[in-house]
Scaffold this motif. Structure first.
Motif, PDB file in Angstrom:
ATOM      1  N   THR A 105     -25.519 -18.209 -13.875  1.00  0.00           N
ATOM      2  CA  THR A 105     -24.550 -18.798 -14.791  1.00  0.00           C
ATOM      3  C   THR A 105     -23.219 -19.158 -14.131  1.00  0.00           C
ATOM      4  O   THR A 105     -22.579 -18.337 -13.491  1.00  0.00           O
ATOM      5  N   VAL A 106     -22.844 -20.422 -14.331  1.00  0.00           N
ATOM      6  CA  VAL A 106     -21.545 -20.944 -13.913  1.00  0.00           C
ATOM      7  C   VAL A 106     -20.791 -21.255 -15.200  1.00  0.00           C
ATOM      8  O   VAL A 106     -21.314 -21.922 -16.085  1.00  0.00           O
ATOM      9  N   PHE A 107     -19.548 -20.775 -15.303  1.00  0.00           N
ATOM     10  CA  PHE A 107     -18.758 -20.938 -16.520  1.00  0.00           C
ATOM     11  C   PHE A 107     -17.461 -21.647 -16.173  1.00  0.00           C
ATOM     12  O   PHE A 107     -16.698 -21.183 -15.327  1.00  0.00           O
ATOM     13  N   LEU A 108     -17.225 -22.803 -16.799  1.00  0.00           N
ATOM     14  CA  LEU A 108     -15.979 -23.538 -16.643  1.00  0.00           C
ATOM     15  C   LEU A 108     -15.377 -23.731 -18.031  1.00  0.00           C
ATOM     16  O   LEU A 108     -16.073 -24.154 -18.951  1.00  0.00           O
ATOM     17  N   LYS A 109     -14.072 -23.451 -18.152  1.00  0.00           N
ATOM     18  CA  LYS A 109     -13.408 -23.588 -19.449  1.00  0.00           C
ATOM     19  C   LYS A 109     -11.985 -24.066 -19.220  1.00  0.00           C
ATOM     20  O   LYS A 109     -11.289 -23.584 -18.333  1.00  0.00           O
ATOM     21  N   VAL A 110     -11.572 -25.036 -20.017  1.00  0.00           N
ATOM     22  CA  VAL A 110     -10.178 -25.459 -19.990  1.00  0.00           C
ATOM     23  C   VAL A 110      -9.363 -24.263 -20.454  1.00  0.00           C
ATOM     24  O   VAL A 110      -9.668 -23.670 -21.490  1.00  0.00           O
ATOM     25  N   ALA A 111      -8.357 -23.890 -19.685  1.00  0.00           N
ATOM     26  CA  ALA A 111      -7.549 -22.717 -20.030  1.00  0.00           C
ATOM     27  C   ALA A 111      -6.996 -22.873 -21.436  1.00  0.00           C
ATOM     28  O   ALA A 111      -6.291 -23.824 -21.727  1.00  0.00           O
ATOM     29  N   GLY A 112      -7.360 -21.939 -22.320  1.00  0.00           N
ATOM     30  CA  GLY A 112      -6.917 -21.974 -23.697  1.00  0.00           C
ATOM     31  C   GLY A 112      -7.589 -23.054 -24.523  1.00  0.00           C
ATOM     32  O   GLY A 112      -7.108 -23.414 -25.584  1.00  0.00           O
ATOM     33  N   GLY A 113      -8.731 -23.577 -24.040  1.00  0.00           N
ATOM     34  CA  GLY A 113      -9.366 -24.681 -24.754  1.00  0.00           C
ATOM     35  C   GLY A 113     -10.879 -24.620 -24.751  1.00  0.00           C
ATOM     36  O   GLY A 113     -11.466 -23.560 -24.887  1.00  0.00           O
ATOM     37  N   ASP A 114     -11.495 -25.788 -24.561  1.00  0.00           N
ATOM     38  CA  ASP A 114     -12.936 -25.960 -24.696  1.00  0.00           C
ATOM     39  C   ASP A 114     -13.719 -25.434 -23.503  1.00  0.00           C
ATOM     40  O   ASP A 114     -13.260 -25.488 -22.361  1.00  0.00           O
ATOM     41  N   VAL A 115     -14.934 -24.954 -23.785  1.00  0.00           N
ATOM     42  CA  VAL A 115     -15.870 -24.561 -22.738  1.00  0.00           C
ATOM     43  C   VAL A 115     -16.527 -25.835 -22.222  1.00  0.00           C
ATOM     44  O   VAL A 115     -17.087 -26.616 -22.981  1.00  0.00           O
ATOM     45  N   LEU A 116     -16.443 -26.075 -20.918  1.00  0.00           N
ATOM     46  CA  LEU A 116     -17.016 -27.269 -20.303  1.00  0.00           C
ATOM     47  C   LEU A 116     -18.440 -27.029 -19.836  1.00  0.00           C
ATOM     48  O   LEU A 116     -19.282 -27.923 -19.901  1.00  0.00           O
ATOM     49  N   LEU A 117     -18.710 -25.823 -19.341  1.00  0.00           N
ATOM     50  CA  LEU A 117     -20.036 -25.504 -18.807  1.00  0.00           C
ATOM     51  C   LEU A 117     -20.252 -24.005 -18.922  1.00  0.00           C
ATOM     52  O   LEU A 117     -19.353 -23.229 -18.614  1.00  0.00           O
ATOM     53  N   ASN A 118     -21.456 -23.626 -19.335  1.00  0.00           N
ATOM     54  CA  ASN A 118     -21.812 -22.204 -19.418  1.00  0.00           C
ATOM     55  C   ASN A 118     -23.324 -22.116 -19.313  1.00  0.00           C
ATOM     56  O   ASN A 118     -24.013 -21.945 -20.310  1.00  0.00           O
TER      57      ASN A 118
END
Length: 138
Positions: A73-86
């Motif tokens: 699992t790779v998790f990318l999220k805009v800080a304080g916002g939307d999850v881009l990838l999980n």
């Protein structure tokens, strides 16, 4: 009196089915539009404005590339916002973000290659979990 109860029960069943169908269609539409919005910022900016090559290529804030057969699992999220990838990634697959600040979680940092503002980040050890936040250079 019995036929009225059956008719009422039939109408209730039809109403529930209509709500389920409407809800499913709305959910599918929402998922499709969020994928399009997520994919749009990851497109390269060079040459898209029709300019004759004087616009430099936009460098992503973070770029994660899977270099193993399977990357946990790779998790990318805009800080304080939307999850881009999980999710898991496959060899050669890339994920990137041009947002100003991005939270990153790598389940196994040795399976991915990470670039922060165009510069390579030191790879992690085998099985090492890494959590960090990257910010765009201005």
């Amino acid at each position: 009196m019995g036929i009225a109860r059956l008719a009422l029960a039939g109408l209730a069943v039809l109403a529930v089915l209509a709500l389920i169908v409407f809800g499913a269609r709305s959910l599918i539409g929402a998922l499709d539009s969020s994928e399009a919005e997520t994919a749009a910022p990851s497109a390269p900016a060079a040459g898209s404005s029709g300019a004759s090559g004087d616009t430099p290529e936009k460098i992503p804030t973070v770029l994660v590339e899977c270099v193993a057969e399977r990357c946990p699992t790779v998790f990318l999220k805009v800080a304080g916002g939307d999850v881009l990838l999980n999710r898991e990634m496959a060899r050669g697959e890339q994920a990137q973000s041009f947002d100003a600040k991005v939270d990153v979680v790598l389940t196994d940092a040795s399976t991915v290659r990470v670039r922060v503002n165009g510069a390579p980040r030191e790879p992690g050890g085998t099985g090492e979990r890494q959590e960090f936040t990257v910010s765009r250079e201005e």
